[in-house]
Design an enzyme around this catalytic site. Structure first.
Site, PDB file in Angstrom:
ATOM      1  N   ASP A   1      -5.111  -3.281   5.812  1.00 49.83           N
ATOM      2  CA  ASP A   1      -5.609  -1.507   5.464  1.00 49.83           C
ATOM      3  C   ASP A   1      -4.715  -1.195   6.109  1.00 49.83           C
ATOM      4  O   ASP A   1      -4.575  -1.134   7.438  1.00 49.83           O
ATOM      5  CB  ASP A   1      -7.001  -1.522   5.248  1.00 49.83           C
TER       6      ASP A   1
ATOM      7  N   ASP B   1      -5.439 -10.119   1.021  1.00 53.35           N
ATOM      8  CA  ASP B   1      -5.518  -8.500   1.591  1.00 53.35           C
ATOM      9  C   ASP B   1      -6.208  -8.335   3.365  1.00 53.35           C
ATOM     10  O   ASP B   1      -7.162  -8.134   2.841  1.00 53.35           O
ATOM     11  CB  ASP B   1      -5.808  -7.711   0.578  1.00 53.35           C
TER      12      ASP B   1
ATOM     13  N   GLU C   1       0.591  -1.494  -0.109  1.00 51.30           N
ATOM     14  CA  GLU C   1       0.280  -0.144   0.278  1.00 51.30           C
ATOM     15  C   GLU C   1       0.877   1.508  -0.309  1.00 51.30           C
ATOM     16  O   GLU C   1       0.817   2.465  -0.989  1.00 51.30           O
ATOM     17  CB  GLU C   1      -0.896  -0.309   1.060  1.00 51.30           C
TER      18      GLU C   1
ATOM     19  N   SER D   1       5.225 -21.201  -1.873  1.00 56.04           N
ATOM     20  CA  SER D   1       4.996 -21.752  -0.908  1.00 56.04           C
ATOM     21  C   SER D   1       4.579 -22.107  -2.096  1.00 56.04           C
ATOM     22  O   SER D   1       3.466 -21.449  -3.774  1.00 56.04           O
ATOM     23  CB  SER D   1       3.936 -22.302   0.113  1.00 56.04           C
TER      24      SER D   1
END
Length: 841
Positions: A356, A353, A215, A281
Site C-alpha cells: 500500500d 495485494d 496503485e 507461473s
C-alpha cells in the site's frame, strides 16, 4: 610508374622496379603477420585467463568446515547430486556447487540486494542503489537471521561455508578469479553470509511485486478520465467487484497529468519490474483417481525474466528427511520447486495485494515530522553512503514512518500523485525484520505429506505464493505469505494511495494464516493456478483486485476437462500448449464486420493485403506457433488497435500500456457499460465506429509488418519476432561479447498462452520473448523416477562452458531431462564427481 610513399629507414620515395615492390610486399606481409600474431596472442591470453575459472567437476578438494566427506556427482546434464553424512555437509556441498557454476551471478544478486551496484557501474546504477537502500532490504535480511528456526540457521551457516570454501579455493589456486566477469571489475569477492541468502529471497519479492505501480497508475487514470472508463482499462477479474474510486477526493490538490509513467530505474541491472513483468507461473495437479497410472500428478513452470544464465539451477540434495530434487536459485539453500519420494511442491505468484502507498502529511512548521493519528511524530532517520565508481560518494538520508519507508517521488511517478506538503511511504509485508520465509521454504522441502507442507507454509511471509502440493494420495493449493489486515473503512481499499494519518487506512498487523485461501482434495480431483483470481470474497478479505491472469485459466480448464484421466504426457502437453484463448475470443469480436467483406482489390494494394490478412486469421485456430504467420499478424493488429483506442483519451500516458489488455478490448467491442465510446476519437468531429477503428488498426499493423519484415504475409514467422532473449545482465550490451554471452531462441507461445512467452511490449522489438517459464517440471507419483524437468539455458554461468546453454535447445523444443533420485542413474555417464574432503588441523 611512380608512387610516393613515406617509408622508414631512409627508403627511397620512388618505387620504380620489381625488386623494390617485392621488398615492400615482404614488409607489408611481415607487418600483417605480426598484427595477426598479436591479435591471436591477445585472444589466446584472454581465453586462457577466462578458461582458468572453469571448474573441474572431476577433482578432489580438501576443505575446512566439513564434518565428513561430501560427494557431488554431476550427471550428464551437469545437474549436481550432493551426498553427505549430515545435512550440514549436504548444504555445504550445495553452496560449493552453486558457487562453482554461478559465483558471478550470486555476487551480482547480492550487490543488488545490498544497494552496491554503483561501486562497479558508476552513476548509471545510482538510482537503483538509492531505492534499495531506502527499502533497507539487506538490513532487514540481517535482522531476520535471528528469526529462523535452528535447522534453518544451521543450513544457512553450512551453505555459506560451502560458498566460501569455493571462493577460498579460487584464490588459493589462482582459478581466474572465479568467473570471467571478475576480470572486468573489482576482483575482490566478499565471503558469503547467512544474511546474503535471506536478502536474495527479498530481492525475488521485489522482482515479483506490481501493486505499487498499479496503485499509482490507477490514481493517475482516475484524475484523467471518468471512473467507469478507469474500470474499462483496469477492470476487475470476472466476479464481484466494486466501482472505481475517485482519487481526487482522497488527495485534493494533486495536479492531473497525461505524461507517460516513467520508471526511475531502467536497464538490465534493474531489479524493479515493469508492471506487466512482475511475475507469473502455472501449476496444476491431479489426484490418483484422475491419473491413468493411479498416482498423483503435478506440473509447475514458474515464470521470471529471462537472463543468461537462467535464474534457475537444477540440483538434488540428500537430506536426512529424504532426497529432494528440483529448481533452486543460486545463493538460496533450498529446492524451491521440486519433489522428494514422498511429496511434490510447486509455486505460482499469488498476486496477493501486499503493498500500500501511504500519503504522509508533513508538519508545516517542521518538515522532519509527519502526521499520525496521535499527532505529529519525527521520522525515523539515518544516513547511508553509496560509493560510486569514478565519482564521489553520495550520502542520502533514509526516512521511515510507522507505515514504512519514505520513497523518492521519481520512482513510479509517485510525485505525480502526491499533494503539495506530503511525501509517500510504502507499506509492504516484505519489509519485515523477522521474516521467516526461509524457514518455511526449508520446512516445505523436508515435509513428508500435504499436511506437513501446509503447516510449514505458516512461517512464510513474502513474497506471497500459491503453494501446490501433492503426496501419493492427496493434492492441495495453499496461499502462503502474510496478508495485511486492512479495515473495511479503508479509503483506497488497497487500490489507491491513502492518507497515512487516518487510522482507518492503516494496517492492523497481518491476518491469521487460516484466512489464506486453501483448497484440499477437490471433489473433481484436479486443481491448478495460472495466477488467476483465487477467491471471490468481499474487501478486506478479497486477497487482491489485480490478478496476473484472466485468459490462460480458460484454456487450462478446457484442457483439464477434455480428459477423464490424465498422464504425465497430457500434463506436459498442457504445459507446452500454445493455443491462445484470447485470440480465439477477441478476433471474432474485432473482426465481425470485416470478415470476407469489401470490394475486389488488385494484388499489391492495401485493400487486397488487408483481405488476405483477414482470410489467414479467419482460418487460424489461435495457436501461437513459431512457424506460422498468423500469430504475428494478430499480435501486431491487437497492439495497434489498443493504442488507437486509448491514445486520444490518455495522450502520452498511453505508452504505459505496453501490452494488450484483453478484458479492456472485450469490454469495448461488447460495449459493456458504454465502453464502446473508446472507439470514438475525441478530437475529431466525426463519430468513429469500432469497426472503423479495427480496420484502420489492421492497415497500420500491416504497414508496420511490411516495413519491418517485408515479403508476403504468408512468409512471416512468429518465431522470428518472438525470440526468447536470455540476456547477460552485465555483458549483454557489450559489442562482440554480446554474441557470446546472450542466447536467442525462436519460440512459440505468447502473452496469454499456457506456454507463456511474455513479449517486451516496447519498440523496436515489441514481440521479443523476455519473460517466461525458465523452469519446467512434471512429476508423476505413480512412478516418481519418470518425473522430468528442464531449465531454459544451462547449468553453468561460464560462457566458455559447454553447459552454458546446452539445455536451451531442449527447452525450446519442449523437451525435458530425467529427474531421478536414483544414485546409480546419476553416476551413469556423469560428467564428473567432485570429492570434498574435510581438512584436519
Amino acid at each position: 610508374m611512380c608512387c610516393l610513399l613515406h617509408l622508414p629507414n631512409g627508403w627511397v620515395q620512388g618505387v620504380n622496379n620489381g625488386s623494390d615492390m617485392a621488398m615492400l610486399f615482404r614488409w607489408l606481409l611481415r607487418l600483417f603477420v605480426i598484427a595477426v600474431a598479436a591479435v591471436g596472442l591477445g585472444v589466446a591470453t584472454v581465453y586462457y585467463l577466462a578458461s582458468r575459472s572453469l571448474p573441474d567437476y572431476d577433482a578432489e578438494y580438501t576443505l575446512a568446515g566439513l564434518e565428513a566427506p561430501v560427494e557431488i556427482v554431476r550427471d550428464n546434464a551437469s545437474v549436481p547430486h550432493v551426498f553427505g553424512e549430515t545435512d550440514a555437509d549436504v548444504f555445504f556441498g550445495l553452496g560449493f556447487a552453486h558457487a562453482q557454476d554461478r559465483l558471478w551471478q550470486m555476487t551480482m544478486m547480492r550487490r543488488t540486494a545490498q544497494g552496491r551496484l554503483s561501486e562497479l557501474f558508476g552513476e548509471r546504477t545510482l538510482k537503483i542503489d538509492e531505492l534499495i537502500r531506502r527499502l533497507d532490504l539487506y538490513g532487514l535480511a540481517q535482522k531476520s537471521v535471528a528469526a529462523q528456526d535452528p535447522e534453518t540457521r544451521a543450513a544457512l551457516d553450512a551453505y555459506a561455508r560451502g560458498v566460501n570454501a569455493w571462493i577460498t579455493t579460487v584464490n588459493a589456486k589462482a582459478m581466474g578469479r572465479g568467473a570471467p566477469e571478475f576480470f572486468l571489475f573489482d576482483p575482490e569477492v566478499a565471503y558469503w553470509q547467512p544474511a546474503d541468502s535471506l536478502a536474495l529471497v527479498k530481492l525475488m519479492g521485489l522482482q515479483l511485486s506490481a501493486h505499487l505501480e498499479e496503485e499509482v497508475l490507477r490514481a493517475r487514470l482516475s484524475l484523467l478520465i471518468d471512473g467507469n472508463r478507469v474500470r474499462d482499462l483496469m477492470p476487475d477479474a470476472p466476479g464481484a467487484g466494486v466501482m472505481a474510486i475517485d482519487y481526487a477526493a482522497i488527495a485534493p490538490g494533486v495536479t492531473r497529468s497525461s505524461a507517460p509513467l516513467t520508471r526511475m530505474a531502467e536497464g538490465p541491472l534493474s531489479p524493479f519490474p515493469a508492471r506487466a513483468l512482475a511475475g507469473a507461473s502455472n501449476a496444476w495437479a491431479a489426484t490418483p483417481r484422475r491419473a491413468a497410472a493411479g498416482g498423483s500428478l503435478l506440473a509447475n513452470d514458474p515464470h521470471l525474466g529471462f537472463t543468461a544464465p537462467s535464474p534457475w539451477y537444477l540440483a538434488r540434495i540428500e537430506l536426512s528427511s529424504g532426497a529432494v530434487i528440483g529448481g533452486t536459485i543460486p545463493g538460496i539453500p533450498t529446492v524451491l520447486a521440486g519433489r522428494s519420494d514422498m511429496l511434490g511442491w510447486a509455486i505460482t505468484s499469488s498476486y496477493l495485494d501486499d503493498q500500500d502507498v501511504f500519503l504522509e502529511r508533513l508538519n508545516p512548521e517542521n518538515p522532519d515530522e509527519y502526521l499520525t493519528p496521535e499527532g505529529y511524530k519525527p521520522f525515523e532517520t539515518r544516513r547511508t553512503i553509496i560509493k560510486v565508481a569514478d565519482s564521489d560518494p553520495v550520502t542520502i538520508t533514509l526516512r521511515w514512518t510507522e507505515n514504512g519507508p519514505v520513497l523518492p517521488g521519481g520512482h513510479y511517478d509517485l510525485a505525480s500523485i502526491t499533494p503539495p506538503g506530503h511525501v509517500t511511504s510504502l507499506g509492504w509485508t516484505l519489509l519485515s525484520g523477522a521474516d521467516t520465509s526461509m524457514s518455511a521454504a526449508i520446512g516445505i522441502m523436508r515435509a513428508q505429506d500435504v499436511d506437513q507442507a501446509i503447516e510449514a507454509g505458516r512461517l512464510f511471509i513474502a513474497p506471497s505464493q500459491n503453494l501446490t502440493v501433492v503426496d501419493h494420495e492427496r493434492i492441495a493449493i495453499q496461499m502462503i505469505g502474510a496478508m495485511p489486515r486492512r479495515q473495511a473503512a479503508n479509503q483506497g481499499m488497497g487500490r489507491l494511495p491513502v492518507p497515512g494519518w487516518r487510522a482507518e487506512n492503516r494496517w492492523q498487523g497481518w491476518l491469521n494464516y487460516a484466512a489464506n485461501p486453501r483448497v484440499l482434495d477437490p471433489e473433481g480431483g484436479i486443481l491448478g493456478n495460472t495466477n488467476n483470481k483465487l477467491v471471490d470474497r468481499p474487501f478486506p478479505l478479497h486477497v487482491s483486485y489485480h490478478w496476473g491472469d484472466t485468459q490462460r485459466i480458460q484454456r487450462w480448464k478446457r484442457l483439464m476437462e477434455s480428459r477423464e484421466v490424465h498422464t504425465r504426457e497430457s500434463f506436459i502437453e498442457a504445459q507446452l500448449d500454445a493455443v491462445s484463448f484470447t485470440a480465439r475470443s477477441l478476433l471474432p469480436l474485432i473482426g465481425r464486420d470485416l470478415w470476407f467483406t469489401g470490394d475486389p482489390a488488385p494484388a499489391g494494394s492495401p485493400e487486397r493485403r488487408r483481405q488476405r490478412a483477414l482470410e489467414l486469421l479467419a482460418e487460424w485456430n489461435g495457436e501461437m506457433n513459431e512457424h506460422l504467420p498468423e500469430p504475428l499478424i494478430y499480435a501486431a493488429w491487437l497492439r495497434r488497435l489498443q493504442d488507437r483506442l486509448i491514445r486520444d483519451e490518455l495522450g502520452p500516458l498511453a505508452d504505459t500500456f505496453t501490452h494488450v489488455e484483453p478484458l479492456f478490448v472485450e469490454r469495448v467491442f461488447r460495449n459493456v457499460d458504454g465502453a464502446g465510446q473508446w472507439c470514438d476519437i475525441r478530437q475529431s468531429s466525426a463519430t468513429e465506429t469500432c469497426t472503423e477503428i479495427a480496420r484502420r488498426a489492421l492497415d497500420e499493423a500491416l504497414l508496420w509488418l511490411d516495413e519491418t519484415y517485408g515479403g508476403q504475409l504468408e512468409a512471416l514467422r512468429w518465431g522470428e519476432a518472438h525470440q526468447a532473449f536470455h540476456m547477460h545482465q552485465v555483458l549483454g550490451e557489450t559489442p562482440l561479447l554480446k554474441w557470446i554471452v546472450n542466447i536467442r531462441q525462436p519460440t512459440s507461445g505468447g502473452d496469454n498462452t499456457l506456454n507463456r512467452g511474455l513479449t517486451r511490449g516496447t519498440a523496436p522489438d515489441p514481440f521479443v520473448n523476455v519473460h517466461g517459464a525458465g523452469y519446467r517440471g512434471v512429476y508423476d507419483f505413480a512412478d516418481p523416477e519418470s518425473s522430468v524437468f528442464i531449465i531454459a539455458t544451462g547449468q553453468s554461468g561460464h560462457p566458455l562452458s559447454r553447459h552454458y546453454d546446452d539445455l536451451g535447445e531442449l527447452w525450446r523444443r519442449g523437451e525435458y531431462i530425467p529427474m531421478t533420485l536414483d544414485p546409480d542413474l546419476a553416476r551413469a555417464a556423469a560428467v564428473g564427481t567432485s570429492r570434498l574432503i574435510p581438512a584436519h588441523d
